[in-house]
Design a protein around this motif. Structure first.
Motif: not given
Length: 439
Positions: A219-221, A336-339, A362-363, A400-403
């Motif tokens: 979703h974030i990527a 995008v940090e998956g780890a 953390i996101l 929501s956190a991304w925005q």
């Protein structure tokens, strides 16, 4: 088979800076990185030295001896840890990892990051982390069960559904959580499904938990690519790691229309300029245990996977893989940090100077703790949601956190990492302020 296994922290090629001549120079540890990120945040927020010290220091740490009677009758001894970084916003929450490189400082760093992750996603937890310095690949299922039950018994005084709720991490899985739940429940005298998350569905686990971190990363990527004006249908990606996070992330990215050009695991990496068939690759790995030798792909040096010419890079293995020694050769415009903690502060500065967008761990990888929270809520209510409900709630919380992070970063001209950390630290500090200092 006997003796004490302590293990090195990690192999040199997973936590070192590489100079142009190929020599390896150690960089800062994950704990150094976590403390540096906190120092930046508290400086921007104008917090006192005393408050900074409280936020930087774990509330509770436990180191335990974990003896094992091996299958051949010999005795082995391992060291286990549980660190509870913060309780101000709720009970501690964090994974349990089995890895020969586990040590106390690494667990401290991961627990601190977990505190910020929970606060950023507005989940009512503090951060925790646990680990046992053991290589699970070298032990039978029966031996791992005995290690898990003994470790759980040793940390019983500080865990519980209202105190600290473990979950799977590197080297552990839903079976590990089942053993932990049973051990805790036997000692309590009744079944306590809320003591752990990431359990099997048949024991009270949540639908969607196994793939939650990967769905969140995806979703974030996709949001980050859109933010950069890159169409998913024309984008390419490389995923470092093909375990709990990387495997499903690669699959979900492929389903979203991206061409996944490269994949790596602990044995090496593979590459196909036209895109890998991820479904076939998953079946191949199920059969062989590695991505290496997959038909239709060329072998690739594992370190070079990070330097592929792609639109999206997802480091989804261990910490410290993007560092000062290789950052200038990483060309992906979106990372995008998956780890947890894959990017050192030095690498982050290089990426910022070059205009590369880095979405912090953390996101980006918070999907796991969100659905763990859902699982805990369901266990406490004895009421279960279906997969569609879980995935819809997960997407809503992640975006929501991304925005919020993007808006905060834009308004204050900060990197996404700094914005995310400042937002999270501010929320934890506010909880400290409202609760006051006892006595």
């Amino acid at each position: 088979m006997s003796g004490v296994i302590t293990g090195e922290r990690r192999s040199a090629d997973t936590h070192s800076a590489r100079s142009g001549g190929g020599a390896f120079v150690p960089e800062a540890t994950p704990l150094d990185d976590a403390r540096a990120q906190l120092a930046v945040a508290t400086g921007l927020l104008g917090y006192s030295d005393g408050l900074h010290a409280m936020l930087a220091t774990p509330r509770r740490e436990l180191t335990v001896a974990v003896p094992l009677r091996a299958d051949d009758g010999s005795t082995m001894l391992f060291t286990g840890y549980r660190v509870q970084h913060n309780f101000s916003r709720g009970p501690a929450k964090g994974g349990l990892r089995y890895s020969p490189g586990v040590n106390l400082d690494e667990v401290r760093a991961l627990a601190m990051w977990m505190t910020w992750k929970c606060a950023l996603l507005d989940v009512p937890y503090g951060g925790a982390k646990g680990g046992v310095a053991i290589d699970p690949r070298l032990h039978s299922k029966a031996e791992l069960e005995r290690v898990t039950r003994r470790y759980t018994s040793e940390i019983l005084p500080i865990i519980g559904p209202e105190r600290d709720i473990p979950a799977p991490d590197v080297g552990t899985d839903e079976q590990t959580m089942a053993w932990m739940m049973d051990t805790y429940s036997v000692n309590t005298g009744y079944t306590v499904p809320g003591i752990v998350t990431g359990k099997p569905i048949s024991l009270g686990g949540s639908q969607g938990r196994a793939s939650a971190t990967s769905r969140g990363v995806t979703h974030i990527a996709l949001a980050a690519l859109k933010h950069r004006g890159i169409s998913a249908s024309r984008a390419s990606a490389a995923v470092q790691g093909f375990g709990k996070v990387g495997r499903d992330t690669a699959r979900f990215l492929h389903q979203a229309g991206l061409r996944v050009l490269g994949i790596s695991d602990q044995y090496g990496a593979i590459h196909n300029a036209g895109g890998l068939d991820i479904e076939r690759l998953c079946a191949f790995v199920d059969e062989t245990g590695t991505v290496m030798g997959f038909p239709g792909a060329e072998p690739l040096d594992r370190d070079l996977l990070l330097e592929l010419d792609v639109d999206l890079l997802v480091p989804a293995a261990v910490e410290g893989v993007l560092h000062e020694g290789n950052a200038t050769r990483v060309t992906a415009p979106v990372i995008v940090e998956g780890a947890n903690g894959p990017t050192s502060p030095a690498a982050a500065r290089i990426f910022a100077d070059r205009g590369q967008l880095v979405v912090p761990d953390i996101l980006a990888n918070a999907g796991g703790v969100i659905v763990s929270y859902f699982e805990w809520v369901q266990a406490n209510q004895a009421y279960w949601w279906n997969a569609a409900e879980v995935e819809a709630k997960l997407e809503e919380r992640m975006l929501s956190a991304w925005q919020q992070v993007v808006d905060y970063a834009t308004q204050r001209t900060l990197s996404l990492r700094t914005a995310a950390t400042v937002l999270a630290v501010e929320r934890v500090a506010e909880a400290h302020r409202l609760r006051g200092l006892y006595p």
